[in-house]
Enzyme design. Structure first.
Site, PDB file in Angstrom:
ATOM      1  N   GLY A  32       0.812  -1.221   0.000  1.00 53.09           N
ATOM      2  CA  GLY A  32       0.000   0.000   0.000  1.00 53.09           C
ATOM      3  C   GLY A  32       0.838   1.260   0.000  1.00 53.09           C
ATOM      4  O   GLY A  32       0.475   2.267  -0.617  1.00 53.09           O
ATOM      5  N   ASP A  33       1.974   1.227   0.669  1.00 53.76           N
ATOM      6  CA  ASP A  33       2.894   2.361   0.682  1.00 53.76           C
ATOM      7  C   ASP A  33       3.328   2.697  -0.742  1.00 53.76           C
ATOM      8  O   ASP A  33       3.290   3.854  -1.159  1.00 53.76           O
ATOM      9  CB  ASP A  33       4.101   2.029   1.558  1.00 53.76           C
ATOM     10  CG  ASP A  33       5.164   3.110   1.546  1.00 53.76           C
ATOM     11  OD1 ASP A  33       4.843   4.266   1.884  1.00 53.76           O
ATOM     12  OD2 ASP A  33       6.318   2.795   1.205  1.00 53.76           O
TER      13      ASP A  33
END
Length: 143
Positions: A32-33
């Site tokens: 997700g980062d």
């Protein structure tokens, strides 16, 4: 109909079909980062050519833990119960590290937000992911 990046990756990289709920919250935050940063960089590059260091500073301001925590707070009421549950799993995950320039609260909230971004990406819910980021940027005055 246009295929999502996720489905193209699955096809060309010969990825196995996996349930995003089967990943640990820190793995979801890891992917997700990267996904969130790519979305932010895409928005910044779309503004037009400028010096790369200026683009980097603009992106860094939106991907740091404090900004992600703020975006989550602005979006919380827009999330489904399932999305909130993914966020909570990420927020409550115990990480061995912490960002240098973040409070523990912001870091945990950001980890939850990144887990949500990763879960949406791996679930192929790119439209929802970009809808939420766009709404968050609008509420932050960045759109």
């Amino acid at each position: 109909m246009e295929e999502s990046m996720n489905s193209r990756c699955r096809e060309y990289l010969e990825l196995e079909e996996r349930d995003p709920d089967g990943y640990s919250p820190l793995v979801l935050a890891y992917i997700g980062d990267g996904v969130y940063e790519l979305v932010i960089r895409t928005k910044i590059v779309n503004r037009g050519n400028t010096q790369v260091n200026k683009m980097h500073r603009a992106a860094a301001g939106l991907v740091k833990a404090q900004a992600q925590a703020q975006m989550y707070m602005l979006l919380e009421e827009e999330l489904t119960e399932e999305e909130r549950a993914v966020y909570r799993r990420g927020r409550n995950a115990k990480s061995a590290t912490m960002a240098k320039h973040a409070t523990m609260k912001d870091y945990r909230m950001a980890t939850g937000f990144e887990a949500l971004m990763g879960w949406l990406y791996l679930a192929g819910r790119i439209e929802r992911l970009t809808q939420l980021v766009g709404l968050g940027l609008k509420k932050m005055g960045e759109l």
